[in-house]
Design an enzyme around this catalytic site. Structure first.
Site, PDB file in Angstrom:
ATOM      1  N   LYS A  11      88.966  19.839  -0.456  1.00 41.39           N
ATOM      2  CA  LYS A  11      87.606  20.207  -0.857  1.00 41.39           C
ATOM      3  C   LYS A  11      87.327  21.700  -0.621  1.00 41.39           C
ATOM      4  O   LYS A  11      88.095  22.377   0.078  1.00 41.39           O
ATOM      5  CB  LYS A  11      86.614  19.324  -0.097  1.00 41.39           C
ATOM      6  CG  LYS A  11      86.719  17.836  -0.456  1.00 41.39           C
ATOM      7  CD  LYS A  11      85.654  17.034   0.288  1.00 41.39           C
ATOM      8  CE  LYS A  11      85.663  15.568  -0.091  1.00 41.39           C
ATOM      9  NZ  LYS A  11      84.551  14.835   0.587  1.00 41.39           N
ATOM     10  N   TYR A  51      81.102  11.509  -8.395  1.00 37.48           N
ATOM     11  CA  TYR A  51      80.385  10.889  -7.269  1.00 37.48           C
ATOM     12  C   TYR A  51      79.198  10.048  -7.733  1.00 37.48           C
ATOM     13  O   TYR A  51      78.274   9.801  -6.955  1.00 37.48           O
ATOM     14  CB  TYR A  51      79.947  11.968  -6.278  1.00 37.48           C
ATOM     15  CG  TYR A  51      81.092  12.489  -5.423  1.00 37.48           C
ATOM     16  CD1 TYR A  51      81.677  11.678  -4.444  1.00 37.48           C
ATOM     17  CD2 TYR A  51      81.586  13.783  -5.574  1.00 37.48           C
ATOM     18  CE1 TYR A  51      82.725  12.144  -3.656  1.00 37.48           C
ATOM     19  CE2 TYR A  51      82.634  14.255  -4.790  1.00 37.48           C
ATOM     20  CZ  TYR A  51      83.199  13.420  -3.829  1.00 37.48           C
ATOM     21  OH  TYR A  51      84.230  13.889  -3.046  1.00 37.48           O
ATOM     22  N   ASN A 114      83.776  17.944   4.613  1.00 33.32           N
ATOM     23  CA  ASN A 114      84.789  17.236   5.408  1.00 33.32           C
ATOM     24  C   ASN A 114      86.216  17.372   4.871  1.00 33.32           C
ATOM     25  O   ASN A 114      87.052  16.499   5.080  1.00 33.32           O
ATOM     26  CB  ASN A 114      84.391  15.775   5.601  1.00 33.32           C
ATOM     27  CG  ASN A 114      84.265  15.018   4.306  1.00 33.32           C
ATOM     28  OD1 ASN A 114      84.475  15.590   3.238  1.00 33.32           O
ATOM     29  ND2 ASN A 114      83.951  13.744   4.383  1.00 33.32           N
ATOM     30  N   HIS A 117      89.262  14.530   0.248  1.00 34.04           N
ATOM     31  CA  HIS A 117      88.901  13.232  -0.346  1.00 34.04           C
ATOM     32  C   HIS A 117      90.142  12.350  -0.422  1.00 34.04           C
ATOM     33  O   HIS A 117      91.244  12.840  -0.637  1.00 34.04           O
ATOM     34  CB  HIS A 117      88.383  13.453  -1.778  1.00 34.04           C
ATOM     35  CG  HIS A 117      88.249  12.183  -2.569  1.00 34.04           C
ATOM     36  ND1 HIS A 117      87.142  11.377  -2.479  1.00 34.04           N
ATOM     37  CD2 HIS A 117      89.104  11.571  -3.447  1.00 34.04           C
ATOM     38  CE1 HIS A 117      87.316  10.312  -3.275  1.00 34.04           C
ATOM     39  NE2 HIS A 117      88.495  10.416  -3.870  1.00 34.04           N
ATOM     40  N   GLU A 128      90.231   7.798 -10.695  1.00 40.15           N
ATOM     41  CA  GLU A 128      90.074   9.189 -10.254  1.00 40.15           C
ATOM     42  C   GLU A 128      91.245  10.053 -10.725  1.00 40.15           C
ATOM     43  O   GLU A 128      91.051  11.215 -11.105  1.00 40.15           O
ATOM     44  CB  GLU A 128      89.941   9.231  -8.730  1.00 40.15           C
ATOM     45  CG  GLU A 128      88.639   8.596  -8.258  1.00 40.15           C
ATOM     46  CD  GLU A 128      88.508   8.455  -6.756  1.00 40.15           C
ATOM     47  OE1 GLU A 128      87.456   7.967  -6.311  1.00 40.15           O
ATOM     48  OE2 GLU A 128      89.454   8.824  -6.008  1.00 40.15           O
TER      49      GLU A 128
HETATM   50  P1  IDP Z   1      84.547   9.126   2.108  1.00 39.86           P
HETATM   51  O1  IDP Z   1      84.815  10.479   1.475  1.00 39.86           O
HETATM   52  O2  IDP Z   1      85.058   9.077   3.515  1.00 39.86           O
HETATM   53  O3  IDP Z   1      85.023   7.970   1.263  1.00 39.86           O
HETATM   54  P2  IDP Z   1      81.852   8.441   1.255  1.00 39.86           P
HETATM   55  O4  IDP Z   1      80.906   7.615   2.055  1.00 39.86           O
HETATM   56  O5  IDP Z   1      82.476   7.827   0.036  1.00 39.86           O
HETATM   57  O6  IDP Z   1      82.956   9.008   2.251  1.00 39.86           O
HETATM   58  O7  IDP Z   1      81.051   9.745   0.830  1.00 39.86           O
HETATM   59  C1  IDP Z   1      81.590  10.641  -0.125  1.00 39.86           C
HETATM   60  C2  IDP Z   1      81.403  12.051   0.375  1.00 39.86           C
HETATM   61  O8  IDP Z   1      79.996  12.342   0.455  1.00 39.86           O
HETATM   62  C3  IDP Z   1      81.913  12.308   1.795  1.00 39.86           C
HETATM   63  O9  IDP Z   1      83.294  12.557   1.853  1.00 39.86           O
HETATM   64  C4  IDP Z   1      81.089  13.525   2.208  1.00 39.86           C
HETATM   65  O10 IDP Z   1      81.593  14.736   1.631  1.00 39.86           O
HETATM   66  C5  IDP Z   1      79.741  13.195   1.559  1.00 39.86           C
HETATM   67  N1  IDP Z   1      78.861  12.498   2.500  1.00 39.86           N
HETATM   68  C6  IDP Z   1      78.939  11.198   2.894  1.00 39.86           C
HETATM   69  N2  IDP Z   1      77.972  10.872   3.770  1.00 39.86           N
HETATM   70  C7  IDP Z   1      77.247  12.017   3.943  1.00 39.86           C
HETATM   71  C8  IDP Z   1      76.095  12.329   4.742  1.00 39.86           C
HETATM   72  O11 IDP Z   1      75.541  11.493   5.484  1.00 39.86           O
HETATM   73  N3  IDP Z   1      75.631  13.625   4.642  1.00 39.86           N
HETATM   74  C9  IDP Z   1      76.201  14.568   3.837  1.00 39.86           C
HETATM   75  N4  IDP Z   1      77.290  14.299   3.066  1.00 39.86           N
HETATM   76  C10 IDP Z   1      77.808  13.052   3.124  1.00 39.86           C
END
Ligand code: IDP
Ligand code: MG
Length: 139
Positions: A11, A51, A114, A117, A128
């Site tokens: 990312k 997304y 984070n 992905h 995807e």
């Molecule tokens: P994942 O990437 O671990 O599967 P998901 O719940 O699918 O997590 O969420 C997709 C992406 O959305 C996350 O990787 C992160 O970048 C973002 N995200 C998820 N939860 C939050 C939040 O509470 N605050 C801000 N961004 C979030």
């Protein structure tokens, strides 16, 4: 039977902090082989579509903004049990909850920013991968 491919993106935060090489090394060391890889930048429409499952969530606009803020690496990876093993390698969404030795523990800044992905199912790995790559781009 679980599939042998998954889809990943390094990312914008991890590209910006010069961690493409470190993260790619961790992926290789964990036994994944690279079937496709490119440096690219998501358009707003692409990020919104990718997304779309999160569009009712409070963080959706922030997520689209972040994912379009700079270049990413998109890749297709191959290994037995790819989806599950890769989710284990990247760690929890929130780096403060991620296990030691995971990519997010080492390189993620926050739950939003984070670093990486990983597809969450074999079905989504295919969707995807096809979203980002033409068949001719996959070896
Ligand atoms: P994942 O990437 O671990 O599967 P998901 O719940 O699918 O997590 O969420 C997709 C992406 O959305 C996350 O990787 C992160 O970048 C973002 N995200 C998820 N939860 C939050 C939040 O509470 N605050 C801000 N961004 C979030
Ligand atoms: Mg997810």
């Amino acid at each position: 039977m679980s599939g042998n491919r998954t889809f990943t993106m390094i990312k914008p935060d991890a590209v910006e902090s010069n961690n493409i090489g470190n993260i790619t090394q961790m992926i290789s060391d964990a036994g994944f082989s690279i079937k496709a890889m490119k440096l690219t930048k998501l358009s707003r429409v692409q990020a919104q579509k990718f997304y779309a499952v999160h569009k009712e969530r409070p963080f959706y606009d922030e997520l689209v903004e972040y994912m379009t803020s700079g270049p990413i690496i998109a890749a297709i990876l191959e290994k037995d049990n790819a989806v599950t093993d890769f989710r284990n390698l990247i760690g929890s969404t929130d780096p403060s909850e991620a296990e030691d030795g995971t990519i997010r523990k080492k390189y993620a800044e926050s739950k939003g920013r984070n670093a990486i992905h990983g597809s969450d199912s074999d079905e989504n790995a295919i969707i995807e991968s096809e979203f980002h790559f033409q068949p001719s781009e996959i070896v």
